[in-house]
Scaffold this active site. Sequence first.
Site, PDB file in Angstrom:
ATOM      1  N   CYS A   3       0.846  -1.190   0.000  1.00  0.00           N
ATOM      2  CA  CYS A   3       0.000   0.000   0.000  1.00  0.00           C
ATOM      3  C   CYS A   3       0.883   1.242   0.000  1.00  0.00           C
ATOM      4  O   CYS A   3       1.718   1.411   0.908  1.00  0.00           O
ATOM      5  CB  CYS A   3      -0.908  -0.010   1.225  1.00  0.00           C
ATOM      6  SG  CYS A   3      -1.867   1.495   1.446  1.00  0.00           S
ATOM      7  N   CYS A  11      -0.955   6.645   6.161  1.00  0.00           N
ATOM      8  CA  CYS A  11      -2.013   5.905   6.855  1.00  0.00           C
ATOM      9  C   CYS A  11      -1.399   4.636   7.413  1.00  0.00           C
ATOM     10  O   CYS A  11      -0.772   3.878   6.671  1.00  0.00           O
ATOM     11  CB  CYS A  11      -3.156   5.569   5.899  1.00  0.00           C
ATOM     12  SG  CYS A  11      -4.442   4.514   6.634  1.00  0.00           S
ATOM     13  N   CYS A  14      -3.847  -0.118   8.835  1.00  0.00           N
ATOM     14  CA  CYS A  14      -3.636  -1.552   8.619  1.00  0.00           C
ATOM     15  C   CYS A  14      -2.273  -1.930   9.194  1.00  0.00           C
ATOM     16  O   CYS A  14      -1.254  -1.869   8.502  1.00  0.00           O
ATOM     17  CB  CYS A  14      -3.723  -1.898   7.146  1.00  0.00           C
ATOM     18  SG  CYS A  14      -5.344  -1.608   6.421  1.00  0.00           S
ATOM     19  N   GLN A 211     -21.864  -6.892   8.498  1.00  0.00           N
ATOM     20  CA  GLN A 211     -20.448  -7.268   8.503  1.00  0.00           C
ATOM     21  C   GLN A 211     -19.710  -6.605   7.344  1.00  0.00           C
ATOM     22  O   GLN A 211     -20.229  -6.494   6.230  1.00  0.00           O
ATOM     23  CB  GLN A 211     -20.311  -8.788   8.401  1.00  0.00           C
ATOM     24  CG  GLN A 211     -20.895  -9.547   9.575  1.00  0.00           C
ATOM     25  CD  GLN A 211     -19.996  -9.529  10.801  1.00  0.00           C
ATOM     26  OE1 GLN A 211     -18.980  -8.853  10.830  1.00  0.00           O
ATOM     27  NE2 GLN A 211     -20.388 -10.270  11.831  1.00  0.00           N
ATOM     28  N   GLU A 261     -32.707  -7.627  19.150  1.00  0.00           N
ATOM     29  CA  GLU A 261     -31.721  -6.595  18.812  1.00  0.00           C
ATOM     30  C   GLU A 261     -32.187  -5.247  19.366  1.00  0.00           C
ATOM     31  O   GLU A 261     -33.381  -4.941  19.319  1.00  0.00           O
ATOM     32  CB  GLU A 261     -31.569  -6.506  17.279  1.00  0.00           C
ATOM     33  CG  GLU A 261     -30.807  -5.333  16.746  1.00  0.00           C
ATOM     34  CD  GLU A 261     -29.368  -5.281  17.254  1.00  0.00           C
ATOM     35  OE1 GLU A 261     -28.949  -4.181  17.649  1.00  0.00           O
ATOM     36  OE2 GLU A 261     -28.697  -6.336  17.253  1.00  0.00           O
ATOM     37  N   ASN A 306     -24.029 -13.042  19.036  1.00  0.00           N
ATOM     38  CA  ASN A 306     -23.060 -12.341  18.185  1.00  0.00           C
ATOM     39  C   ASN A 306     -22.894 -10.930  18.750  1.00  0.00           C
ATOM     40  O   ASN A 306     -23.336  -9.951  18.149  1.00  0.00           O
ATOM     41  CB  ASN A 306     -23.551 -12.308  16.734  1.00  0.00           C
ATOM     42  CG  ASN A 306     -22.555 -11.650  15.810  1.00  0.00           C
ATOM     43  OD1 ASN A 306     -21.351 -11.691  16.044  1.00  0.00           O
ATOM     44  ND2 ASN A 306     -23.053 -11.024  14.753  1.00  0.00           N
ATOM     45  N   CYS A 333     -16.031 -11.131  17.647  1.00  0.00           N
ATOM     46  CA  CYS A 333     -15.018 -10.331  16.955  1.00  0.00           C
ATOM     47  C   CYS A 333     -13.899  -9.941  17.914  1.00  0.00           C
ATOM     48  O   CYS A 333     -13.028  -9.142  17.558  1.00  0.00           O
ATOM     49  CB  CYS A 333     -15.645  -9.085  16.329  1.00  0.00           C
ATOM     50  SG  CYS A 333     -16.411  -7.960  17.523  1.00  0.00           S
TER      51      CYS A 333
END
Length: 375
Positions: A3, A11, A14, A211, A261, A306, A333
């Site tokens: 990148c 940046c 990541c 997602q 939810e 979840n 996650c």
Amino acid sequence: MQCSYFDAERCRSCTWMGQPYAAQVAGKEEHCRHLLGERPDLVWSSAVTSAEQGFRNKAKMVVTGSVEDPALGIVDADGVGVDLRDCGLYPEGLRSTFPVLAEFVTAAAIQPYDIVRRAGELKYLLVTQSPDGELMVRFVLRSQEAVARIRKHLPVLLGALPLLRVVSVNLQPEHKAVLEGEREIVLTAQDTLRMRLNGIDMHLRPQSFFQTNTEVAAALYRQARDWVDELAPSSVWDLYCGVGGFALHCADGSRDVTGIETSAEAVTSAETSRREADLTRLDFRVGDATAFAVGAGREPDLVIVNPPRRGIGPELSRWLEGSSVDRVIYSSCNATSLARDLAAMPSLRPRRARLLDMFPQTTHYEVVTLLERAA
């Protein structure tokens, strides 16, 4: 993946950029296995991998600069905007929208928000792409000052982006690190984006969560569906159900499925999908997952959870531990909070697990586990 933004230190979002992808996945698996501990009776399936680039279905672009020359991307530590229109994480269908949207900001004279001066209107552009290539665009504004101009120029934007289906304005008047506000103004006749996964039509309203990685999300839902079909429970709760991904995949007409939810927008999205699919034994409700479980007065055969990164927490963990629920599918996650929740539910032991690399080039991942109550 290489990148230019990362290499130039413009940046560093990541953090694993440049590392071989196989090493990234192996590192995530090692991290997850370490957190869950040595469990001789836990069977791990092979990890679900992702495309290394072009996998994101949503762009969250901070808007900085000027009306004449807006920048779409992020802000650095000094509050200076960094334009990331060519970020390789976005597929071409998303990247192609950025110059069009920048031109629209200029044409509609929407002043980008200046974080340092606390002046201006446009804070973010949020762009979502469906598996069919259709688009949703949301303008996050400080006030309604620019709404009339956005309406006026909207036909031009719709003409420039033929696959654009939903356009809305979100109002976030406060100066704080919160992405969006409570009020949403939908500007198009269509108010949901159709997200077609595994032959199931799901609907995404502007303030609903989906997602980030479509292909890996599809694999996650397939895995849960396969486990549920194998176990054949007569009743399932999908807690923290969002727009209903797990519930819709598990509702085949042979079992009662209830989705819970807190987001009313997400439940409206899920209900639209349920109604279109004519799933009469599927029910979606607005509510807190823990409060629903504790106060339901009944218990299902299987529970799917979840939760957000914080996990399900001590109260729901205690309820599950003391309940008669024999099986839980836990999609996480954040393996750290997953491990903490598992420690609070010693009777529900992980029997199967699978890592899904939802977020290449970063340390983050998804892991789904099947818990079974010890005899």
